[in-house]
Design a protein around this motif. Structure first.
Motif, PDB file in Angstrom:
ATOM      1  N   THR A  48       1.467  -3.709  -4.176  1.00  0.00           N
ATOM      2  CA  THR A  48       0.759  -3.784  -5.448  1.00  0.00           C
ATOM      3  C   THR A  48      -0.303  -4.867  -5.309  1.00  0.00           C
ATOM      4  O   THR A  48      -0.123  -5.845  -4.582  1.00  0.00           O
ATOM      5  CB  THR A  48       1.699  -4.125  -6.616  1.00  0.00           C
ATOM      6  OG1 THR A  48       2.287  -5.394  -6.392  1.00  0.00           O
ATOM      7  CG2 THR A  48       2.755  -3.068  -6.791  1.00  0.00           C
ATOM      8  N   ALA A  49      -1.398  -4.679  -5.999  1.00  0.00           N
ATOM      9  CA  ALA A  49      -2.532  -5.597  -5.855  1.00  0.00           C
ATOM     10  C   ALA A  49      -2.801  -6.378  -7.140  1.00  0.00           C
ATOM     11  O   ALA A  49      -3.820  -7.045  -7.244  1.00  0.00           O
ATOM     12  CB  ALA A  49      -3.777  -4.807  -5.442  1.00  0.00           C
ATOM     13  N   GLY A  50      -1.916  -6.275  -8.111  1.00  0.00           N
ATOM     14  CA  GLY A  50      -2.138  -6.939  -9.393  1.00  0.00           C
ATOM     15  C   GLY A  50      -3.040  -6.093 -10.273  1.00  0.00           C
ATOM     16  O   GLY A  50      -3.672  -5.135  -9.819  1.00  0.00           O
ATOM     17  N   LYS A  51      -3.065  -6.428 -11.546  1.00  0.00           N
ATOM     18  CA  LYS A  51      -3.892  -5.708 -12.518  1.00  0.00           C
ATOM     19  C   LYS A  51      -3.663  -4.207 -12.454  1.00  0.00           C
ATOM     20  O   LYS A  51      -4.597  -3.410 -12.532  1.00  0.00           O
ATOM     21  CB  LYS A  51      -5.365  -6.064 -12.356  1.00  0.00           C
ATOM     22  CG  LYS A  51      -5.638  -7.530 -12.614  1.00  0.00           C
ATOM     23  CD  LYS A  51      -7.102  -7.838 -12.603  1.00  0.00           C
ATOM     24  CE  LYS A  51      -7.265  -9.338 -12.856  1.00  0.00           C
ATOM     25  NZ  LYS A  51      -8.645  -9.734 -12.912  1.00  0.00           N
ATOM     26  N   ARG A  52      -2.382  -3.824 -12.254  1.00  0.00           N
ATOM     27  CA  ARG A  52      -1.959  -2.422 -12.225  1.00  0.00           C
ATOM     28  C   ARG A  52      -2.639  -1.602 -11.128  1.00  0.00           C
ATOM     29  O   ARG A  52      -2.907  -0.420 -11.289  1.00  0.00           O
ATOM     30  CB  ARG A  52      -2.165  -1.780 -13.596  1.00  0.00           C
ATOM     31  CG  ARG A  52      -1.354  -2.488 -14.687  1.00  0.00           C
ATOM     32  CD  ARG A  52      -1.295  -1.736 -15.955  1.00  0.00           C
ATOM     33  NE  ARG A  52      -0.662  -0.446 -15.696  1.00  0.00           N
ATOM     34  CZ  ARG A  52      -0.832   0.613 -16.473  1.00  0.00           C
ATOM     35  NH1 ARG A  52      -1.586   0.558 -17.524  1.00  0.00           N
ATOM     36  NH2 ARG A  52      -0.235   1.747 -16.182  1.00  0.00           N
ATOM     37  N   ARG A  53      -2.926  -2.205  -9.996  1.00  0.00           N
ATOM     38  CA  ARG A  53      -3.547  -1.527  -8.855  1.00  0.00           C
ATOM     39  C   ARG A  53      -2.602  -1.609  -7.654  1.00  0.00           C
ATOM     40  O   ARG A  53      -1.791  -2.521  -7.550  1.00  0.00           O
ATOM     41  CB  ARG A  53      -4.877  -2.187  -8.486  1.00  0.00           C
ATOM     42  CG  ARG A  53      -5.904  -2.248  -9.584  1.00  0.00           C
ATOM     43  CD  ARG A  53      -6.630  -0.963  -9.841  1.00  0.00           C
ATOM     44  NE  ARG A  53      -7.321  -0.534  -8.638  1.00  0.00           N
ATOM     45  CZ  ARG A  53      -7.696   0.715  -8.409  1.00  0.00           C
ATOM     46  NH1 ARG A  53      -7.453   1.652  -9.283  1.00  0.00           N
ATOM     47  NH2 ARG A  53      -8.313   1.046  -7.308  1.00  0.00           N
ATOM     48  N   TYR A  54      -2.729  -0.664  -6.751  1.00  0.00           N
ATOM     49  CA  TYR A  54      -1.990  -0.717  -5.499  1.00  0.00           C
ATOM     50  C   TYR A  54      -2.929  -0.333  -4.364  1.00  0.00           C
ATOM     51  O   TYR A  54      -3.991   0.264  -4.561  1.00  0.00           O
ATOM     52  CB  TYR A  54      -0.763   0.216  -5.502  1.00  0.00           C
ATOM     53  CG  TYR A  54      -1.114   1.660  -5.254  1.00  0.00           C
ATOM     54  CD1 TYR A  54      -1.155   2.173  -3.958  1.00  0.00           C
ATOM     55  CD2 TYR A  54      -1.442   2.507  -6.303  1.00  0.00           C
ATOM     56  CE1 TYR A  54      -1.504   3.489  -3.718  1.00  0.00           C
ATOM     57  CE2 TYR A  54      -1.787   3.824  -6.069  1.00  0.00           C
ATOM     58  CZ  TYR A  54      -1.829   4.304  -4.782  1.00  0.00           C
ATOM     59  OH  TYR A  54      -2.188   5.595  -4.546  1.00  0.00           O
ATOM     60  N   GLY A  55      -2.520  -0.687  -3.170  1.00  0.00           N
ATOM     61  CA  GLY A  55      -3.223  -0.276  -1.967  1.00  0.00           C
ATOM     62  C   GLY A  55      -2.193   0.133  -0.934  1.00  0.00           C
ATOM     63  O   GLY A  55      -1.065  -0.385  -0.926  1.00  0.00           O
TER      64      GLY A  55
END
Length: 136
Positions: free
Chosen positions: A109-116
């Motif tokens: 997860t990349a924070g702010k409801r994002r993933y990579g």
């Protein structure tokens, strides 16, 4: 579906010692090489590190200057999207339906409801996976 793109990566073997990765990253920082992804894992008594550079030519030039023994360029897929339960399900479902095996995966997860995520398929399946996922 998340955005998926095909990228290039390079790997190399390093000793399994504290600071090995930090030294590599310092060399690339000094050459102003930006990495889209960097991963490492134990391999054969040492470690393997994989670099996904933003600019392949700049990375290769910096690696040669530093006398790093990098592999030939290989393909990896990068996915990014909104973090939610089952975020990768659609991508991997398409691959499974086409009988394309994912041989390795790293996701975070990349924070702010994002993933990579980055994932690998067998070289023989790269072109088919690229078409299927519309990865450029």
């Amino acid at each position: 579906m998340a955005s998926v793109r095909k990228a290039s990566y390079y790997s190399m073997k390093v000793p399994q010692r504290p600071g090995s990765g930090a030294q590599l990253l310092a060399v690339l920082k000094a050459a102003k090489v930006n990495l889209l992804a960097f991963t490492g894992f134990p391999a054969g008594g040492g470690a393997q590190v994989d670099f996904v550079p933003q600019d392949n030519a700049k990375f290769v030039q910096a690696a040669r200057k530093a006398k790093l023994r990098i592999s030939a360029r290989k393909a990896v897929f990068l996915a990014q999207g909104e973090d939610r339960a089952g975020a990768l399900t659609q991508i991997f479902g398409k691959l499974a339906k086409a009988r394309i095996n994912v041989v390795a995966l790293n996701a975070v997860t990349a924070g702010k409801r994002r993933y990579g995520a980055m994932f690998w398929v067998k070289p023989k399946d790269v072109a088919k996976a690229s078409r299927l996922l519309r990865a450029r």
